[in-house]
Motif scaffolding. Structure first.
Motif, PDB file in Angstrom:
ATOM      1  N   LEU A 179      29.306  46.999  41.251  1.00  0.00           N
ATOM      2  CA  LEU A 179      29.800  47.647  42.471  1.00  0.00           C
ATOM      3  C   LEU A 179      29.243  46.966  43.714  1.00  0.00           C
ATOM      4  O   LEU A 179      29.924  46.847  44.736  1.00  0.00           O
ATOM      5  CB  LEU A 179      29.428  49.127  42.472  1.00  0.00           C
TER       6      LEU A 179
ATOM      7  N   LYS B  23      35.467  44.365  36.672  1.00  0.00           N
ATOM      8  CA  LYS B  23      35.536  45.174  37.899  1.00  0.00           C
ATOM      9  C   LYS B  23      36.867  45.913  38.021  1.00  0.00           C
ATOM     10  O   LYS B  23      37.345  46.181  39.127  1.00  0.00           O
ATOM     11  CB  LYS B  23      35.274  44.317  39.144  1.00  0.00           C
TER      12      LYS B  23
ATOM     13  N   LYS C 248      37.645  49.391  40.209  1.00  0.00           N
ATOM     14  CA  LYS C 248      36.523  49.479  41.146  1.00  0.00           C
ATOM     15  C   LYS C 248      36.893  50.271  42.394  1.00  0.00           C
ATOM     16  O   LYS C 248      36.169  51.185  42.807  1.00  0.00           O
ATOM     17  CB  LYS C 248      36.047  48.072  41.532  1.00  0.00           C
TER      18      LYS C 248
END
Length: 290
Positions: free
Chosen positions: A23, A150, A153
């Motif tokens: 993140l 990811k 995300k």
């Protein structure tokens, strides 16, 4: 503008630290396949648009008779109440009982379930796992995630923001973390220990930074690797000092990448018998002195 604190909770090896690095898009937390790798709370500052998310990495939830592990779990449980939102992180391979154990702690703040490592399964398996969680009505959202790819995300960050208060920034948006540099560097050294030693030895090891000087062009770091017996010391040093050299090399690379400068690292071995039972010493390691 929103700004708030999010505690990342889950069992050991759920991928909590990897998720945070993902993140943040920067490595600041220790990552290891070994259990109980995370010992200190690391706060990562993730900016999402004009909003600020302060994510707190916590030790994994698990049962143990050892003093240090019990203190790690208590540290994680304390984080459940010291936040605006909880991310309960579970590997897609984890049993649903881990979530039931989390609910037994009676969390008082809202929580989101993050099903991690979804890149390792197919869509049918993911749907089956989602259905297992959907039998509960206790969470605000359940979101699949892949720290590696990811994926999802933005969806995850958007969902987190919903539950944070309207508030000015707690920290400078340019900061990646609120954690002391020493804590980051010592965890990188400990990670290098984990990567270069056998399964059982790392649990008997810790790191203390003795000296840290930040020059314009390089960092000077002196650190003690703490272990509990002469035989463990010999294993850390290795034949002709080769293991310790590998640890030092790997740690320098990790620290240099974050600090963006050359690193002069000197490592020493300190024997402290039964340190895992010394409550005051453990508090010092966990940065929980009063």
């Amino acid at each position: 503008m929103k700004s708030g604190f999010v505690s990342v909770i889950g069992r050991t090896n759920a991928g909590k630290s990897t998720l945070i690095n993902s993140l943040l898009e920067e490595k600041i937390t220790l990552v290891s396949h070994k259990q109980n790798a995370t010992r200190r709370k690391i706060k990562a500052i993730v900016m999402h648009g004009n909003d600020q998310i302060i994510i707190v990495d916590t030790p994994g939830l698990h049962k143990s008779s050892q003093k240090i592990n019990q203190m790690l779990v208590q540290s994680a449980i304390k984080s459940i109440s010291d936040c605006d939102l909880i991310l309960f992180v579970a590997s897609v391979f984890d049993p649903i009982k881990d979530y039931e154990d989390f609910l037994s702690l009676s969390p008082k703040v809202p929580h989101i379930i993050v099903i991690n490592k979804v890149d390792l399964i197919n869509n049918m398996q993911l749907l089956q796992k989602l259905n297992e969680y959907n039998q509960f009505n206790t969470f605000k959202a359940v979101i699949p995630y892949s720290s590696k790819k990811k994926s999802y995300k933005k969806i995850l960050l958007d969902e987190i923001i919903k539950y944070l208060p309207e508030h000015e920034y707690f920290y400078d948006p340019q900061f990646l973390t609120t954690s002391n540099e020493k804590d980051l560097y010592r965890d990188f050294i400990l990670e290098a220990v984990y990567e270069n030693l056998s399964e059982e030895l790392p649990y008997c090891s810790e790191v203390l930074i003795k000296k840290l000087k930040d020059k314009n062009e390089f960092l000077i770091i002196e650190a003690d690797i703490i272990t509990d017996t002469n035989s463990h010391k010999a294993m850390i040093i290795g034949k002709e000092g080769k293991t310790l050299k590998r640890i030092g090399k790997d740690a320098r690379i990790k620290i240099s990448k974050l600090a963006q400068k050359k690193v002069l690292l000197k490592l020493f071995i300190q024997i402290k018998k039964n340190w895992q039972k010394d409550e005051n010493f453990i508090k010092k390691l966990l940065n929980e002195e009063e």
